[in-house]
Design an enzyme around this catalytic site. Structure first.
Site, PDB file in Angstrom:
ATOM      1  N   ASP A 131       0.570   0.005 -12.084  1.00  0.00           N
ATOM      2  CA  ASP A 131      -0.156   0.849 -11.151  1.00  0.00           C
ATOM      3  C   ASP A 131      -1.158  -0.046 -10.426  1.00  0.00           C
ATOM      4  OD1 ASP A 131      -1.215   4.331 -11.314  1.00  0.00           O
ATOM      5  OD2 ASP A 131      -1.163   2.913  -9.654  1.00  0.00           O
TER       6      ASP A 131
HETATM    7  C1  GLC Z   1      -2.324   5.125  -7.241  1.00  0.00           C
HETATM    8  C2  GLC Z   1      -1.664   6.032  -8.257  1.00  0.00           C
HETATM    9  C3  GLC Z   1      -0.190   5.851  -8.337  1.00  0.00           C
HETATM   10  C4  GLC Z   1       0.329   5.468  -6.965  1.00  0.00           C
HETATM   11  C5  GLC Z   1      -0.194   4.090  -6.668  1.00  0.00           C
HETATM   12  C6  GLC Z   1       0.212   3.597  -5.264  1.00  0.00           C
HETATM   13  O1  GLC Z   1      -3.569   4.707  -7.684  1.00  0.00           O
HETATM   14  O2  GLC Z   1      -2.173   6.016  -9.574  1.00  0.00           O
HETATM   15  O3  GLC Z   1       0.367   7.075  -8.817  1.00  0.00           O
HETATM   16  O4  GLC Z   1       1.741   5.481  -6.946  1.00  0.00           O
HETATM   17  O5  GLC Z   1      -1.601   3.996  -6.813  1.00  0.00           O
HETATM   18  O6  GLC Z   1      -0.461   4.336  -4.300  1.00  0.00           O
END
Ligand code: GLC
Length: 740
Positions: A270
């Protein structure tokens, strides 16, 4: 196009791997966010220069948040034409509930229990995203949660692993389709692996302590279902699980996901979660974080710069075995081949398709269908609903009634703000009644955005007077209250689940002026609604339904669609009950042993009932359904025999309607204490008024078994109860024995 054979892909992957330098391999494991207009001149400042340089040097394997065929073509061109090997980028994006034409938030979709509609909704999202250059979505989010204080419950499928698993499969199939190389399908992501939905106290990004029985029986099943459905990528969460940040969890990512489950796709971190292992207090520094991430099994680093800055040195100094790098790169390249990106890196960059697909009539109809099916009728006393189609004076009141932005929900970053159809706009299309609108009050005092805190109006009631007047002079009031679309989602935890701002006060004053109130709720999570449940005659849960909100709500309120939704998550009586969910344990003292004696030694609260306000699986219809003749074919079964169950369902009301018939089991005694109920089957059944039908279920070991503390699946002989009915309080029951 002939689907590339798996073995030929592996051969091609190995042939590329052989000629890659270590730096180029690490480049494939690096994902950057695109925050600049790549079609413009090379931007000044920020780290865009570095990103441009790295793209040219083949030090980037993927970009996220670059979108539109022009932008994607431009960034792909840099890599394909200027880097040494020209390995195409995979372009990721958060296509969570639609791209530009928005579906209901996923929690709302889950309320439909309609797996076909949910799959169609995901395929619509894929068709629009792929028409915009995107070939990978960071969805479905499959985190089970029992805590509505956590804002991201809007993004999942609620509290139940059985329903959550079925929905995970539907969404993976919707995004990825039958052929990932097709131009209108995209790779999906099962996220956030694992346990993010159990953050302590519902506080965003908090730690999660989860016992092994809950981990294996509640949290992991939807991820396993997604893996078995062929999901191409996983994303690890931000959270710590039992002391270990999941980004660095060798158990979860390598032992369980890649080895035991045999997952062949790749794991992306993430956002910056690899680097955040230093902040957690788990990694000494960025190099240490990179070492632990790649050893644990994270194949691609989203925006922490740890892999691109540290991995080459870690390999060269012998701290990381290059075999781990090769494994990660193989996984990434394989998905790029399967998407057809090596055959044509620009296949998703067709401006003609972009123009014809996005916002198409077919897509609008699909999200309208999904929205109608996601609506849950919570109360309808004295049949206030459906509304009469003519001759009525109707007051439409509430801060969300004319809001065409909030309805889009939280995860709509590709859509156009305020492109939704508001409840008021939807109602206006039914011209047989006199419609009067008064907002009554503002919900917010600032401009709502995806990343900023919202500020609520808690003092200005100057609009109440006008609203009360139109309420007093109408036959029915449609009162649209709830949460703003940006009030749930990431970073949106709440400790108070009441109606925010001055809405409660407005509701009570409107009700005092006219008792015929239909409360239309817009919210991204279960709310605390005791007063409304005790006073308001009709309550309709409409979540955040996406682009077609107003049309869906109007068609339900006017009876052109008979509501069929069922709650995918329990609504508590107060926050103190949380976590509260239907599949609870019996405890050793479940009931008052001396009713009326005022004795306290049993499992209860002294200040509120233990039951929820609205239970899991609950939802009414304009018609009524009756269940009878619940039968199990035999009294006893061998361990691996299928248990055949049947029940009679009758539509005993005045409308044709659809019922979600739910089947729950209880294993009365086992080596691990089993919940008092577990959902193990459901069917959507449409019956004309007066019609009856026999509904059949079969239960196999897959439904009857459970995971023990070590995560081993087991089915135990013994006595089981079966409950079938309209929600998790189903009282019609029977039982059977599973023999040794
Ligand atoms: C965000 C979220 C995740 C998302 C990623 C890209 O912080 O936690 O679910 O896909 O970053 O935006």
């Amino acid at each position: 196009m002939q689907k590339p054979q798996a073995d030929s892909i592996d051969v091609k992957v190995d042939s590329i791997l052989k000629i890659m330098t270590l730096e180029e391999k690490v480049g494939q494991m690096n994902q950057y966010n695109g925050f600049w207009d790549v079609t413009g001149p090379s931007p000044e400042g920020g780290n865009a220069e570095k990103k441009y340089e790295d793209l040219r040097k083949g030090r980037v394997g993927s970009m996220l948040t670059v979108r539109g065929t022009e932008q994607v073509r431009a960034v792909q061109k840099i890599v394909v034409e200027e880097s040494r090997l020209g390995i195409p980028l995979i372009i990721g994006f958060d296509v969570i509930h639609g791209y530009k034409t928005l579906s209901p938030i996923p929690l709302a979709e889950a309320a439909s229990w309609d797996l076909e509609a949910i799959q169609k909704s995901a395929s619509v999202a894929a068709s629009e995203a792929s028409a915009s250059g995107i070939n990978w979505t960071f969805a479905p989010m499959v985190d089970i949660s029992r805590d509505p204080r956590w804002g991201r419950v809007m993004e999942g499928a609620g509290e139940d692993p059985y329903l959550g698993s079925k929905i995970a499969i539907a969404r993976v199939h919707g995004f990825q389709g039958e052929d990932l190389a097709a131009v209108n399908t995209i790779a999906a992501t099962a996220k956030h692996f694992a346990g993010y939905g159990f953050v302590e106290a519902g506080r965003e990004y908090n730690k999660a302590d989860i016992g092994s029985v809950t981990l294996h029986n509640i949290v992991l099943p939807p991820f396993k279902a997604a893996e078995e459905a062929g999901v191409k990528t996983f994303m690890n969460g931000f959270n710590e699980l039992n002391g270990i940040p999941v980004t660095g969890s060798n158990y979860l990512l390598r032992e369980l996901l890649k080895n035991k489950w045999g997952f062949k796709g790749f794991v992306i971190s993430d956002w910056a979660s690899i680097g955040e292992m230093t902040t957690h207090g788990y990694a000494k520094d960025l190099a240490h974080a990179a070492e632990m991430g790649v050893k644990a099994g994270v194949d691609m680093d989203m925006e922490s710069y740890s892999y691109i800055d540290e991995l080459v040195n870690l390999v060269e100094t012998g701290k990381v075995d290059v075999a781990l790098i090769d494994d990660a790169v193989r996984r990434i390249l394989r998905v790029k081949f399967e998407l057809g990106l090596f055959d044509d890196p620009y296949k998703y960059c067709d401006p003609e398709r972009e123009k014809n697909v996005i916002g198409s009539k077919e897509n609008q109809e699909a999200v309208l269908d999904m929205a109608k099916k996601s609506i849950v009728l919570l109360k309808n006393n004295n049949k206030l609903l459906p509304l009469k189609k003519k001759g009525q004076k109707i007051a439409v009141i509430g801060p969300l009634a004319d809001d065409n932005n909030s309805v889009l929900g939280s995860w709509r970053i590709a859509s156009k703000d305020s492109s939704g159809i508001s409840v008021l706009d939807g109602l206006k299309q039914y011209t047989g009644n006199d419609l009067m609108f008064e907002k009554g009050a503002d919900l917010l005092t600032n401009e709502p955005t995806f990343i900023n805190e919202l500020a609520f109006n808690t003092t200005d009631t100057s609009g109440f007077e006008k609203a009360i007047n139109v309420a007093r002079n109408s036959d029915v009031v449609i009162l649209v209250l709830g949460e703003h679309g940006f009030q749930s989602g990431e970073g949106r935890s709440r400790t108070n689940l009441d109606l925010p701002g001055v809405q409660q006060e407005l509701m009570e004053k409107i009700y005092a002026a006219n008792k015929n109130v239909v409360l239309v709720l817009n919210n991204g999570r279960p709310l605390v609604l005791n007063w409304a449940a005790n006073h308001i005659p009709a309550i309709v849960e409409t979540w955040h339904l996406g682009t077609q909100t107003g049309n869906a709500v109007a068609q339900v309120l006017y009876g052109d669609y008979n509501p069929s939704g069922k709650l995918p998550m329990t609504f508590p009586r107060n926050v103190g009950q949380i976590p509260i969910y239907y599949s609870h344990k019996n405890t050793g003292r479940p009931v008052d042993p001396q009713p009326g004696a005022n004795m306290v030694f049993w499992s209860h609260y002294s200040d509120v009932e233990s039951s929820p306000l609205f239970p899991f699986g609950y939802g009414l219809s304009y018609t009524s359904f009756n269940y009878s003749n619940l039968n199990v074919e035999k009294d006893s079964y061998a361990l691996n025999e299928e248990v055949q169950v049947s029940v009679e369902l009758s539509n005993t009301g005045d409308y044709d309607g659809k019922e979600v018939v739910q089947l729950y089991i209880r294993d009365l005694f086992a080596k691990i204490v089993r919940p008092v109920r577990e959902l193990k089957g459901f069917q959507l059944v449409e019956l004309k008024k007066g019609e009856s039908r026999t509904i059949k279920f079969s239960l196999t070991s897959k439904e009857l078994g459970y995971y023990d503390q070590d995560g081993n699946f087991t089915v135990e002989p013994g006595e089981y109860e079966i409950f079938v009915g309209t929600d998790s309080n189903a009282s019609l029951k029977t039982h059977f024995i599973l023999k040794e």
